[in-house]
Design a protein around this motif. Structure first.
Motif, PDB file in Angstrom:
ATOM      1  N   PHE A  88      -9.689  -7.557   5.525  1.00  0.00           N
ATOM      2  CA  PHE A  88      -9.498  -6.116   5.612  1.00  0.00           C
ATOM      3  C   PHE A  88      -8.696  -5.736   6.861  1.00  0.00           C
ATOM      4  CE2 PHE A  88     -11.788  -1.804   5.536  1.00  0.00           C
ATOM      5  CZ  PHE A  88     -11.247  -1.430   4.314  1.00  0.00           C
ATOM      6  N   THR A  89      -8.251  -6.731   7.603  1.00  0.00           N
ATOM      7  CA  THR A  89      -7.646  -6.463   8.921  1.00  0.00           C
ATOM      8  C   THR A  89      -6.433  -5.536   8.833  1.00  0.00           C
ATOM      9  OG1 THR A  89      -8.303  -8.690   9.534  1.00  0.00           O
ATOM     10  CG2 THR A  89      -6.808  -7.544  11.041  1.00  0.00           C
ATOM     11  N   ASP A  90      -5.492  -5.876   7.949  1.00  0.00           N
ATOM     12  CA  ASP A  90      -4.250  -5.098   7.939  1.00  0.00           C
ATOM     13  C   ASP A  90      -4.488  -3.655   7.509  1.00  0.00           C
ATOM     14  OD1 ASP A  90      -2.912  -7.256   8.876  1.00  0.00           O
ATOM     15  OD2 ASP A  90      -2.158  -7.919   6.912  1.00  0.00           O
ATOM     16  N   ILE A  91      -5.401  -3.470   6.590  1.00  0.00           N
ATOM     17  CA  ILE A  91      -5.726  -2.097   6.173  1.00  0.00           C
ATOM     18  C   ILE A  91      -6.349  -1.337   7.346  1.00  0.00           C
ATOM     19  CG2 ILE A  91      -7.192  -0.686   4.647  1.00  0.00           C
ATOM     20  CD1 ILE A  91      -6.753  -2.810   2.477  1.00  0.00           C
ATOM     21  N   GLN A  92      -7.248  -1.991   8.040  1.00  0.00           N
ATOM     22  CA  GLN A  92      -7.875  -1.324   9.181  1.00  0.00           C
ATOM     23  C   GLN A  92      -6.859  -0.985  10.269  1.00  0.00           C
ATOM     24  OE1 GLN A  92     -11.437  -3.730  10.111  1.00  0.00           O
ATOM     25  NE2 GLN A  92     -12.451  -1.756  10.150  1.00  0.00           N
ATOM     26  N   ARG A 106     -13.719   4.600   2.485  1.00  0.00           N
ATOM     27  CA  ARG A 106     -13.144   4.962   1.179  1.00  0.00           C
ATOM     28  C   ARG A 106     -12.326   3.801   0.619  1.00  0.00           C
ATOM     29  NH1 ARG A 106     -12.291  10.588  -0.251  1.00  0.00           N
ATOM     30  NH2 ARG A 106     -10.040  10.289  -0.460  1.00  0.00           N
ATOM     31  N   TYR A 107     -11.577   3.118   1.485  1.00  0.00           N
ATOM     32  CA  TYR A 107     -10.809   1.976   0.969  1.00  0.00           C
ATOM     33  C   TYR A 107     -11.713   0.798   0.605  1.00  0.00           C
ATOM     34  CZ  TYR A 107      -6.552   4.504   1.514  1.00  0.00           C
ATOM     35  OH  TYR A 107      -5.579   5.444   1.334  1.00  0.00           O
ATOM     36  N   MET A 108     -12.780   0.633   1.345  1.00  0.00           N
ATOM     37  CA  MET A 108     -13.749  -0.411   0.969  1.00  0.00           C
ATOM     38  C   MET A 108     -14.283  -0.164  -0.443  1.00  0.00           C
ATOM     39  SD  MET A 108     -16.459  -1.135   3.965  1.00  0.00           S
ATOM     40  CE  MET A 108     -16.050  -1.817   5.552  1.00  0.00           C
ATOM     41  N   GLU A 110      -4.939  10.634   4.750  1.00  0.00           N
ATOM     42  CA  GLU A 110      -4.626   9.380   4.047  1.00  0.00           C
ATOM     43  C   GLU A 110      -3.165   9.348   3.571  1.00  0.00           C
ATOM     44  OE1 GLU A 110      -9.068   8.134   2.367  1.00  0.00           O
ATOM     45  OE2 GLU A 110      -7.633   9.080   1.003  1.00  0.00           O
ATOM     46  N   GLU A 111      -2.557  10.518   3.458  1.00  0.00           N
ATOM     47  CA  GLU A 111      -1.142  10.533   3.041  1.00  0.00           C
ATOM     48  C   GLU A 111      -0.257   9.787   4.032  1.00  0.00           C
ATOM     49  OE1 GLU A 111      -0.087  14.619   2.268  1.00  0.00           O
ATOM     50  OE2 GLU A 111      -1.532  14.737   0.611  1.00  0.00           O
ATOM     51  N   HIS A 112      -0.699   9.717   5.291  1.00  0.00           N
ATOM     52  CA  HIS A 112       0.074   8.953   6.282  1.00  0.00           C
ATOM     53  C   HIS A 112       0.168   7.472   5.922  1.00  0.00           C
ATOM     54  CE1 HIS A 112       0.197  12.449   8.803  1.00  0.00           C
ATOM     55  NE2 HIS A 112      -1.126  12.505   8.916  1.00  0.00           N
ATOM     56  N   LEU A 113      -0.682   7.047   5.007  1.00  0.00           N
ATOM     57  CA  LEU A 113      -0.695   5.624   4.636  1.00  0.00           C
ATOM     58  C   LEU A 113       0.163   5.348   3.407  1.00  0.00           C
ATOM     59  CD1 LEU A 113      -4.549   5.113   4.991  1.00  0.00           C
ATOM     60  CD2 LEU A 113      -2.825   4.159   6.532  1.00  0.00           C
ATOM     61  N   ILE A 147       0.048   1.550   1.849  1.00  0.00           N
ATOM     62  CA  ILE A 147      -1.305   1.214   1.406  1.00  0.00           C
ATOM     63  C   ILE A 147      -1.345   0.428   0.087  1.00  0.00           C
ATOM     64  CG2 ILE A 147      -1.819   3.409   0.202  1.00  0.00           C
ATOM     65  CD1 ILE A 147      -4.220   1.412   2.499  1.00  0.00           C
ATOM     66  N   ASP A 148      -0.428   0.745  -0.836  1.00  0.00           N
ATOM     67  CA  ASP A 148      -0.479   0.025  -2.113  1.00  0.00           C
ATOM     68  C   ASP A 148      -0.269  -1.476  -1.911  1.00  0.00           C
ATOM     69  OD1 ASP A 148      -0.983   2.365  -3.339  1.00  0.00           O
ATOM     70  OD2 ASP A 148       1.017   2.614  -4.251  1.00  0.00           O
ATOM     71  N   ASP A 149       0.733  -1.808  -1.073  1.00  0.00           N
ATOM     72  CA  ASP A 149       0.993  -3.227  -0.793  1.00  0.00           C
ATOM     73  C   ASP A 149      -0.193  -3.870  -0.080  1.00  0.00           C
ATOM     74  OD1 ASP A 149       3.385  -3.249  -1.976  1.00  0.00           O
ATOM     75  OD2 ASP A 149       4.587  -3.077  -0.130  1.00  0.00           O
TER      76      ASP A 149
END
Ligand code: ATP
Ligand code: MG
Length: 391
Positions: A246-250, A268-270, A368-371, A375-377
């Motif tokens: 989960f590192t890169d998402i965090q 939420r992503y978890m 979350e729009e900033h992601l 985020i999809d990748d």
């Protein structure tokens, strides 16, 4: 003294045509827990009963402890089995058994017989009476009390004859696998192992997902989660543990979103990833160890914000439990000592000093729009690189 156990089961007895499915699931799980016990056992069904018979020397206490972990069992009765060599032999063996089982004869008793084999020459009332008098004859100190006896001597006449007088309380609940499967979000904390245990108790099989963030969380933290999964599996049966990097998402969230919203957005992503893995693995729901108000991310507003990303039901069996009540269960099921080992889990690294306690879903969504660009990748990478550990 005992070479066998008669297993009593509750709710599952009333399931009509599906009954054999429930019994088979129970037999399977009994076999599973007995793999850890020294000795060979035969587990078999016979007309609404399950018998566990030791084929070799075995450890009585260990066997009972194992059987106490099987959901669906309400009572474990150590039983004496006898060949039917006529009433006198049966009465003599029963007297011999009582002599060994109750060295102190200061007790009242009654006999409760059930004649499952109808060609037995005495009916159940006659057995109660005749066996009762043989016992009083053998032990003049004992008394008969048909209303509130200290000892209830149960007799079942089948192909063989079974005598038992003790019922050890079982775990209750329903046999594993009779209510589908769910995905447990398992962290290294105290709560989530207990949550998994509680849902498994209702017959739900479990897989688990753990989010780790190397190098911010150590291999040792991951090992701790695997250890907890192993402890839960003593009750819930074998499971798969999915380890998500989960590192890169965090880091992306840390980089691009307001810090007071980190925990909520991360959670939420978890949930999204957990739901994806759940669907891929035939799970019908998610399980978390959340409890109202325990931390900032578990206020009603925070729970609503976390819940909003899932369409699957999220089961939160600890939702109304106080911490101490959770700790009590953790101690009882033997996960507590492992849970309190001090290894960082990924939530504690990226926590803000002042996290929002009343997140507004619309504001969170805007953050979350900033992601959007990444985020999809990142989600795809996280899912594609999942490590699966068979527990
Ligand atoms: P626990 O004692 O179960 O860790 P907690 O009090 O630390 O719970 P949170 O960190 O807010 O509470 O987590 C709430 C729930 O979210 C946990 O009970 C668990 O189900 C899930 N969870 C939290 N962190 C993780 C993680 N790293 N991996 C998988 N699930 C997690
Ligand atoms: Mg935690």
């Amino acid at each position: 003294m005992y070479k066998a156990f008669l297993i009593k089961y509750g709710e599952i007895g009333v399931k009509g045509k599906n009954r054999y499915l429930f019994e088979d699931a129970l037999v399977n799980q009994i076999r599973f827990v007995l793999e850890d016990v020294e000795g060979e056992f035969n587990v078999r069904k016979e007309q609404g009963r399950i018998f566990v018979e030791a084929q070799t020397e075995y450890d009585f206490d260990e066997t009972v402890e194992a059987l106490k972990r099987v959901f669906g069992i309400v009572g474990i009765c150590p039983v004496v089995q006898m060949e039917d060599n006529g009433f006198d032999d049966f009465a003599a063996q029963t007297v011999g058994y009582l002599d060994k089982a109750y060295p102190d004869k200061n007790f009242s008793f009654k006999v409760k017989a059930r004649r499952a084999r109808k060609n037995y020459p005495l009916d159940s009332m006659e057995i109660n009476k005749e066996l009762g008098s043989k016992i009083v004859e053998a032990f003049p100190e004992v008394t008969v009390d048909v209303h509130t006896p200290n000892v209830e001597i149960q007799v079942e006449i089948r192909e063989k004859i079974y005598v038992y007088s003790e019922t050890i309380k079982g775990a209750g609940g329903m046999p594993l696998g009779t209510n589908g499967k769910a995905m447990l979000l398992l962290s290294g904390g105290i709560d989530s192992p207990v949550a998994g245990y509680m849902i498994a108790k209702r017959g739900v099989k479990i897989d688990a997902v753990y989010f780790h963030a190397p190098p911010y969380t150590s291999e040792r933290a991951k090992q701790k989660v695997a250890d907890l999964a192993k402890l839960v599996s003593r009750y819930s049966g074998s499971m798969r543990l999915f380890v998500v990097n989960f590192t890169d998402i965090q880091l992306a969230i840390y980089d691009k979103c307001p810090h007071d919203e980190l925990t909520i957005i991360m959670r939420r992503y978890m949930m999204k990833i957990a739901e994806h893995l759940a669907r891929e693995n035939n799970c019908l729901g998610l399980i978390t160890g959340e409890s109202i108000g325990q931390v900032a991310s578990q206020t009603l507003q925070s729970l609503a914000a976390t819940n909003e990303v899932c369409t699957m039901p999220v089961y939160r069996p600890l939702i109304s439990f106080d911490k101490q009540e959770i700790v009590d269960i953790a101690e009882r099921i033997n996960t507590y000592e492992t849970s309190i080992q001090p290894f960082e889990d990924c939530c504690t690294i990226f926590v803000a000093k002042h996290p929002v306690t009343k997140p507004n879903i619309n504001i969170i969504k805007r953050s979350e729009e900033h992601l959007n660009e990444v985020i999809d990748d990142l989600m795809k990478q996280a899912i594609d690189s999942v490590e699966v550990i068979e527990i």
